[in-house]
Design a protein around this motif. Structure first.
Motif, short mmCIF file in Angstrom:
data_model
loop_
_atom_site.label_atom_id
_atom_site.label_comp_id
_atom_site.label_asym_id
_atom_site.label_seq_id
_atom_site.Cartn_x
_atom_site.Cartn_y
_atom_site.Cartn_z
N LEU A 13 70.68 26.47 125.18
CA LEU A 13 69.99 27.67 124.76
C LEU A 13 70.76 28.33 123.63
O LEU A 13 71.98 28.47 123.70
CB LEU A 13 69.86 28.63 125.94
N ARG A 146 60.86 27.73 128.12
CA ARG A 146 62.24 27.50 128.53
C ARG A 146 62.71 28.69 129.35
O ARG A 146 62.57 29.83 128.94
CB ARG A 146 63.13 27.30 127.31
N ASP A 148 65.96 30.34 131.57
CA ASP A 148 67.41 30.25 131.74
C ASP A 148 67.90 31.10 132.91
O ASP A 148 69.07 31.47 132.97
CB ASP A 148 68.13 30.66 130.45
#
Length: 356
Positions: A13, A146, A148
């Protein structure tokens, strides 16, 4: 952006230092631009914003809470619906989160909008939540986002990858099996199924539980009738089932469809439960007060939400510790007057009233 920068961005990331390197500025300048502070030239601002977009860098509330490392908030992605199951599960999550010390942020999605889940997740991540709960009961396919932070998924497979995914479920298959077995225990030779829409994970699980219960007893599996969760669809299915004199027992995938089904059977001159027994699913508040009162299975929303939130908070606060698998939820069959022995079989009794 050059190939090396793209390769670096894809391996992890992106961070603000990556944005600074690509834009050719200091990390402090990146912070000033992304926080919309003054004393930055238009040219530098443009370069930083372009670099952030290319890298997929997201400035969120978590970045603003670096001192503590957490915002102590949990986001929930849930279907915006008044249907009893999803609404009750959301209420269970809201009650359970009070005991965790975390704040709750809720984003609703709409059925038939695959991009809505991705947008909801992005919105929560931008707010800096420490974890996300996915209570999205419909199969909308893989979600291109995405994540995280740790994720709790309730009653469905995870639609995207995350560094930590924990799962919890209401045990729809077990509950459906209990409903089907209750009818078989009463002496019915087989049980028909009025299923929910198969885009819903819960409908698939209930269908699978019904099939497994019949298969375990070596019983014939009749053709499945599919409704849309509404009483109207239950009524339509009931008109078709009422025309078949071999039908003596029906398990409906939710109480609303069961209520419509009973009305159709009675309108067609089929007595409930003397001619046809009916079991629902959910135990909606009105189920005990219709005529006849509805036998149903009760979903353990609060228990599942509480255990799931405990698992999620543990994953947030102990990222390297293993999580224990979720326990099987309790099975609670509520037996009322809509089920009885089949015609001509007065001696068989149900072996199970409830299982906890």
């Amino acid at each position: 952006m050059n190939g090396a920068a793209r390769q670096g961005a894809s391996s992890a990331l992106p961070r603000s230092v990556d944005v600074a390197r690509v834009a050719g500025v200091s990390q402090k300048t990146v912070s000033r631009v992304l926080n919309d502070e003054p004393y930055v030239s238009d040219e530098v601002r443009r370069r930083v914003l372009e670099a952030a977009e290319q890298l997929g860098y997201r400035l969120n509330g978590a970045a603003r809470a670096l001192a503590s490392g957490r915002t102590r908030s949990i986001g929930v992605v849930t279907l915006g619906t008044a249907l009893f199951g999803p609404a009750s599960l959301l209420m269970g999550v809201e009650r359970a989160v009070r005991d965790t010390g975390y704040a709750l942020r809720v984003v609703n999605t709409m059925e038939g909008d695959p991009a809505g889940i991705a947008g909801a997740v992005e919105s929560l991540l931008e707010q800096g939540v420490d974890g996300i709960v996915i209570s999205e009961p419909i199969d909308e396919g893989e979600v291109p986002v995405r994540v995280d932070v740790p994720v709790l998924v309730i009653g469905a497979p995870a639609p995207f990858a995350a560094p930590r995914v924990v799962t919890a479920g209401v045990g729809a298959g077990l509950l459906a099996g209990a409903a089907t077995e209750h009818l078989l225990d009463l002496g019915h030779q087989t049980v028909h199924h009025l299923a929910g829409p198969q885009r819903w994970y819960a409908a698939r699980d209930r269908l699978a539980g019904w099939r497994a219960a019949l298969a375990a007893r070596g019983r014939h599996q009749p053709a499945v009738v599919e409704g849309d969760w509404s009483a109207a669809s239950g009524y339509a299915a009931g008109r078709a089932l009422a025309a078949d004199p071999s039908v003596t027992a029906v398990f409906a995938a939710n109480d609303d469809m069961a209520i419509g089904l009973i009305r159709a059977l009675i309108d067609a001159g089929r007595r409930v439960p003397d001619d046809v027994s009916v079991v629902g699913f959910d135990d909606v508040p009105v189920a005990a007060y219709i005529t006849p009162p509805l036998t149903t299975v009760r979903q353990p929303f609060d228990a599942v939400a509480r255990e799931g939130l405990e698992m999620l908070v543990h994953a947030i606060e102990h990222p390297r510790a293993e999580s224990s698998p979720a326990a099987d939820p309790p099975v609670e069959l509520i037996v009322r007057a809509s089920t009885s022995r089949p015609p001509g079989n007065p001696g068989t009794r149900s072996r199970r009233i409830s299982q906890r």
